[in-house]
Design a protein around this motif. Structure first.
Motif, PDB file in Angstrom:
ATOM      1  N   ALA A 271      47.900  -9.401  59.456  1.00 61.18           N
ATOM      2  CA  ALA A 271      47.911  -8.666  58.119  1.00 61.18           C
ATOM      3  C   ALA A 271      47.533  -9.663  56.981  1.00 61.18           C
ATOM      4  O   ALA A 271      46.893  -9.182  56.005  1.00 61.18           O
ATOM      5  N   PRO A 275      43.270  -5.433  57.511  1.00 57.00           N
ATOM      6  CA  PRO A 275      44.047  -4.331  57.580  1.00 57.00           C
ATOM      7  C   PRO A 275      44.565  -4.034  59.012  1.00 57.00           C
ATOM      8  O   PRO A 275      43.574  -4.054  59.818  1.00 57.00           O
ATOM      9  N   ARG A 304      55.610  -6.405  56.519  1.00 61.15           N
ATOM     10  CA  ARG A 304      55.604  -5.328  55.770  1.00 61.15           C
ATOM     11  C   ARG A 304      55.479  -5.780  54.078  1.00 61.15           C
ATOM     12  O   ARG A 304      55.174  -5.109  53.505  1.00 61.15           O
ATOM     13  N   ALA A 305      55.615  -7.145  53.872  1.00 59.82           N
ATOM     14  CA  ALA A 305      55.049  -7.401  52.757  1.00 59.82           C
ATOM     15  C   ALA A 305      53.677  -7.361  52.244  1.00 59.82           C
ATOM     16  O   ALA A 305      53.288  -7.512  51.352  1.00 59.82           O
ATOM     17  N   TYR A 306      52.898  -7.074  53.317  1.00 61.73           N
ATOM     18  CA  TYR A 306      51.463  -7.044  53.202  1.00 61.73           C
ATOM     19  C   TYR A 306      50.881  -5.797  52.858  1.00 61.73           C
ATOM     20  O   TYR A 306      51.382  -4.672  53.131  1.00 61.73           O
ATOM     21  N   ASN A 307      49.931  -5.505  51.771  1.00 64.38           N
ATOM     22  CA  ASN A 307      49.479  -4.070  51.609  1.00 64.38           C
ATOM     23  C   ASN A 307      48.706  -3.718  52.862  1.00 64.38           C
ATOM     24  O   ASN A 307      48.237  -2.693  52.960  1.00 64.38           O
ATOM     25  N   THR A 308      48.301  -4.635  53.561  1.00 59.87           N
ATOM     26  CA  THR A 308      47.339  -4.262  54.827  1.00 59.87           C
ATOM     27  C   THR A 308      48.013  -3.892  56.069  1.00 59.87           C
ATOM     28  O   THR A 308      47.369  -3.457  57.059  1.00 59.87           O
ATOM     29  N   PHE A 309      49.279  -3.804  55.810  1.00 57.76           N
ATOM     30  CA  PHE A 309      50.211  -3.675  57.147  1.00 57.76           C
ATOM     31  C   PHE A 309      50.534  -1.981  56.903  1.00 57.76           C
ATOM     32  O   PHE A 309      51.187  -1.803  55.921  1.00 57.76           O
ATOM     33  N   ARG A 310      50.167  -1.398  57.799  1.00 56.42           N
ATOM     34  CA  ARG A 310      50.603  -0.007  58.015  1.00 56.42           C
ATOM     35  C   ARG A 310      51.282   0.347  59.070  1.00 56.42           C
ATOM     36  O   ARG A 310      50.824   0.283  60.372  1.00 56.42           O
TER      37      ARG A 310
ATOM     38  N   LYS B 144      47.230  -8.147  49.768  1.00 56.78           N
ATOM     39  CA  LYS B 144      48.191  -8.733  48.558  1.00 56.78           C
ATOM     40  C   LYS B 144      49.469  -9.007  49.514  1.00 56.78           C
ATOM     41  O   LYS B 144      49.743  -8.016  50.253  1.00 56.78           O
ATOM     42  N   ILE B 154      51.995   2.085  50.683  1.00 57.07           N
ATOM     43  CA  ILE B 154      50.413   2.262  50.982  1.00 57.07           C
ATOM     44  C   ILE B 154      50.200   3.718  51.004  1.00 57.07           C
ATOM     45  O   ILE B 154      49.099   4.088  51.450  1.00 57.07           O
TER      46      ILE B 154
END
Lengths: 442, 486
Positions: A271, A275, A304-310, B144, B154
């Protein structure tokens, strides 16, 4: 002091892409369970598919009348639309389990429950009729598929099928922005972190490759074109012995959480660079019935702190640069393999697209939520890429529809067994594999 | 030369400490990029390679399967042979050096993973090389990392602009940019600058081309260094803010505890401003401990309580009056019994070997007063009536700090709504339950059987809050309850 060397080689920038999640249909939001049974989801499915099939039937055989099952008259050719039910002799039944306790004869476990005596029945809300004839092969169809049948009723009360119409591929929307440059999506499945059979070094190599640590500059230049990673299920394997409901000793408790933590550390590394979508699978700590809800984000406190992790549902649908990608972690195809016959996983995938239903065997043999007003597995818009995870081997094919639809079918092999992941080029929908080998004979 | 120093250290690690030195481990340990680490290892192999085993990574397209890009590890001796599997040129790089090749390839991974685990377990406010992937060869400025804990959401549809607004939730927008290059504005250089550094973003801005133009990269690398230093400072500030915030409540905790230690003096504690139940629970425990010390003095008194109860009541009532204010104001008073004014804790110490919460004390006193002599009870009631006419005796079930279900009779007051509810419900029950309570209290004191607790579920059914607030006062049975029956 950061202590960072400035490389003589310039650092590459990773390419970006637009992402849009289309998972709303698969998320259980406002559904409430009031004790309803599965008839409602079947009715919703029949209703939607029948509307569609009625419109197709007028083009298919315009002169043949359409009627319901109860309206069948002997000898009169007509078209009926309904849900198929396959009567299977070997299908496991709860009564068998009950009788197992009573009888001395052990039950034989089958991988595939087919039997030459299986026959199909068509059912709509008015009634059912047994299907005869050779056009419809029971080995191909499964319970839950909605089709239109042309035929006539015989004296014996069966319906002799002369022709069958499936819904076919759904209409496909052309991606508005055709990408002119190579952008890659990596599909991984079956990592099974924490399992004794998985090789953590192999997955680490994969992570290092994707994030740009491995390889020379040329390779890293290609890797910089990877814009998205999808992990299609079975990412952890928690030792089953710990899950039998007994209280765990404290040392066992760490064994329970180690696989997830190992996965989290690896996901953090991914992440931080690209993404990543993670879908639950049959072995993951998620709910059992489809649609599986996203893995709880607190399982991954690091990533989970990453905006790339979904964290995504299973099935998962999303659009990347306008390319619609739909796929599952494998339960739908695995269930089809148990109740029907096909050449390979890709053939089953093709069938589900043609039947316009991701998982036709739900809720009969595959668990699903008893929806009351909709069937979320109906495929309304044909995807450009359709993937299935946790398969035995890699396979890919382009499927062409009758109206010019083009779908890239991808069967993702289990990473822990094969060390292989699939890479898709968004520009031309071509696939290749990335494989990792760590066994060096010494 | 720095490099020489590193090479020496590698030699030491590999030969003396028998460690596997992989390029990744090297890069994290010596804070160099992965590419540099690989070069270092190559140099090591070239200059001092004898006596060590080398593992190489080979990558390229397979001859046998042209659509398969293969990456494999191979040991030194087998390098040439393995190269044959590849179609044309394959890239060869040093993966690791070690004293000997382990049988299980996964052993190569161990040292690196231990290092990764350590980095992973560092506090969330620390941005280490694991978290920002700083040593890889590919930058991604749209990543980020929210160091304050909760992740960037998200779910929101992505805006077209790549400008980062301050709220966290729109961070995801930065990940998704429109395909038209003209719209791409690089808002920040460093991948780990969170939204709490908006001024940073405005100062370090540059155009960023999504296709990875190399000539920009050098500039960005330099900027990155600058930027990397700044966020560290920023984050520290952030961290300080947070910790001071916690410290504030902590100091309140100790403040209250020290205030409570002055038991006899009137304490008009104004801790209404701490609504945090956990803090209050801690406060209770600490105050409890303080209380216990002095309540042990009262033990002797407790034994004689029965006889002296009449006179003592009034005295203890006064003392406890102060406590109840302290204790119950900061706690979320879901279900607490209103303490009888002026009851002290003394008797409870007799039966309980564990820490006694303050609240325990007061209700127990009430039980005692309930259980002992009828005339005492009447007195109490009489006393109670003029003092606080709304107080009632009520049967309450709660979970004590050890998770035991405890049923007890308490006085309740009128301070909180829940208590009011309680009062209304228990009004009817109080009389009936006085007797059942004695039965309950005669149950084994250490472990209340569930039946005892269940004996009063009808009372509690309408007051679910009671059970939830039960982390407060476990009321234990009182040995003197025996005497009432007899």
């Amino acid at each position: 002091m950061a202590g960072m060397e400035i490389d003589t080689v310039e650092n590459l920038q990773r390419k970006q892409s637009t992402y849009q999640s289309l998972d709303e249909t698969f998320v259980i939001q406002n559904e409430t369970y009031r004790g309803q049974q599965y008839s409602q989801i079947y009715f919703a499915r029949l209703h939607m598919m029948r509307t569609l099939l009625y419109s197709l039937v007028t083009h298919w055989k315009p002169h043949v009348p359409v009627c319901t099952v109860l309206g069948l008259e002997e000898g009169k050719e007509c078209i009926i639309v309904g849900t198929l039910y396959k009567h299977m002799k070997l299908k496991p039944c709860i009564l068998d389990e009950y009788s197992k306790e009573r009888s001395a004869v052990p039950l034989v476990k089958h991988h595939n429950f087919m039997h030459p005596d299986d026959h199909l029945v068509l059912e709509d809300e008015s009634g059912r009729v047994k299907l005869g004839g050779t056009v419809l092969s029971p080995s191909v169809y499964v319970t839950g598929v909605v089709v239109a049948l042309h035929g006539k009723e015989t004296g014996a009360g069966d319906f002799m099928v002369l022709d069958v119409l499936e819904a076919g591929l759904a209409p496909q929307i052309e991606p508005q922005l055709k990408s002119r440059e190579d952008k890659y999506v990596v599909f991984i499945s079956g990592v099974s972190a924490g399992s004794s059979s998985s090789n953590p070094l192999q997955f680490q190599l994969l992570v290092d490759h994707i994030t740009g640590h491995l390889g020379d500059e040329k390779e890293q230049g290609i890797v910089a074109e990877i814009v998205h990673v999808v992990i299609a299920g079975n990412s952890v394997e928690i030792p089953l012995g710990l899950l039998n409901g007994q209280n765990l000793a404290s040392k066992d408790q760490s064994r329970l959480s180690e696989p997830v933590q190992e996965l989290d550390i690896l996901l953090t590394q991914i992440a931080a660079g690209v993404p990543v979508d993670i879908m639950p699978g049959s072995n993951d700590p998620a709910n059992f019935s489809l649609p599986q809800q996203p893995l709880n984000r607190w399982l991954f406190p690091g990533s989970r702190a990453y905006n790339t992790f979904r964290s995504c549902t299973n099935p998962h649908c999303f659009e990347l640069d306008g390319v619609r990608i739909l796929g599952t972690s494998g339960q739908n195809i695995d269930d089809l393999k148990k109740y029907s016959e096909g050449r390979d996983g890709l053939e089953f995938m093709e069938r589900t697209l043609k039947w316009r239903h991701l998982a036709p065997t739900t809720p009969n043999t595959l668990g699903c939520y008893p929806f009351t007003d909709r069937d979320p597995f109906l495929i309304e818009s044909c995807p450009h890429v359709y993937f299935v995870g946790n398969q035995d081997k890699y396979g890919t094919r382009i499927l062409k529809g009758s109206e010019g639809q083009l779908v890239r079918l991808i069967s993702i092999p289990k990473f822990c067994d094969t060390g292989m992941v699939v890479v898709l080029n968004l520009r031309n929908l071509e696939c290749h594999t990335l494989s990792f080998e760590t066994q060096f004979s010494s | 030369m720095e490099t020489l120093g590193i090479l020496d250290e590698i030699e030491v690690l590999v030969s003396d400490k028998v460690q596997v030195v992989s390029y990744k481990w090297l890069s994290r340990n010596f804070l160099v990029s992965s590419n540099a680490a690989k070069r270092l290892l190559q140099e090591f192999v070239n200059t001092r390679g004898s006596g060590f085993e080398v593992v190489y990574t080979l990558s390229g397209w397979l001859k046998s399967n042209p659509s398969s890009y293969h990456i494999r590890l191979v040991s030194g001796p087998k390098l040439e042979e393995a190269k044959q599997e590849f179609n044309g040129n394959c890239s060869v790089q040093v993966y690791s050096v070690q004293a000997c090749i382990p049988k299980d390839p996964a052993a190569l991974w161990n040292a690196e993973f231990v290092q990764a685990e350590e980095l992973f377990k560092q506090s969330f406010t620390v941005d280490n090389c694991l978290r920002d992937n700083r040593f890889c060869g590919i930058r991604n400025s749209f990543v980020k990392h929210n160091v304050d804990g909760p992740a960037a959401s998200i779910a929101a549809p992505q805006p077209k602009s790549a400008e980062i607004p301050v709220p966290l939730k729109s961070n995801s927008g930065c990940q998704n940019i429109s395909a038209l290059p003209s719209k791409q504005t690089k808002v920040q250089q460093s991948p780990n600058v969170g939204p709490e550094c908006p001024n940073l973003e405005s100062s370090v801005k540059s155009e960023r081309n999504g296709t990875g133009v190399h000539d920009l990269a050098t500039k960005q690398t330099v900027d990155e260094e600058k930027v990397l230093l700044l966020p560290a400072g920023k984050k520290k500030g952030q961290g300080n803010r947070i910790s001071s915030g916690n410290g504030g409540s902590l100091s309140n905790l100790w403040g209250r505890a020290s205030a409570k230690s002055k038991l006899s003096s009137a304490q008009a504690d104004n801790d209404k401003h701490i609504p945090n139940p956990t803090v209050s629970a801690e406060a209770q425990i600490s105050a409890c401990e303080v209380r216990e010390i002095e309540s042990s003095d009262d033990e002797a008194q407790g034994v004689n309580f029965k006889r002296a109860s009449n006179g003592d009541n009034s005295r203890k009532r006064m003392v406890v009056f102060d406590y109840s204010d302290d204790e119950y104001e900061d706690a979320v008073n879901l279900a607490s019994p209103e303490l009888p004014k002026g009851q002290s804790s003394a008797t409870l110490v007799l039966e309980k070997p564990h820490f006694i919460k303050q609240a325990e004390d007061e209700p127990v006193i009430k039980i005692q007063s309930n259980m002992t002599l009828c005339d005492v009870k009447k007195d109490m009631a009489a006393d109670a009536a003029p003092n606080s006419p709304k107080r009632r005796k009520v049967l309450k079930t709660r979970i004590d700090e050890r998770g035991r279900e405890v049923t007890e009779v308490v006085w309740e007051g009128e301070e909180t709504e829940t208590n009011k509810v309680e009062a209304q419900d228990s009004k009817k029950e109080a009389a009936n339950n006085a007797d059942t309570n004695t039965a309950n209290n005669r149950a084994p004191p250490i472990k209340k059987s569930p039946a005892a607790g269940n004996g009063a579920p009808s009372n509690q059914g309408s007051k679910p809050g009671n059970k939830k607030g039960g982390n407060k006062d476990p009321k234990q049975g009182n040995i003197l309850s025996f005497f009432k029956r007899v």
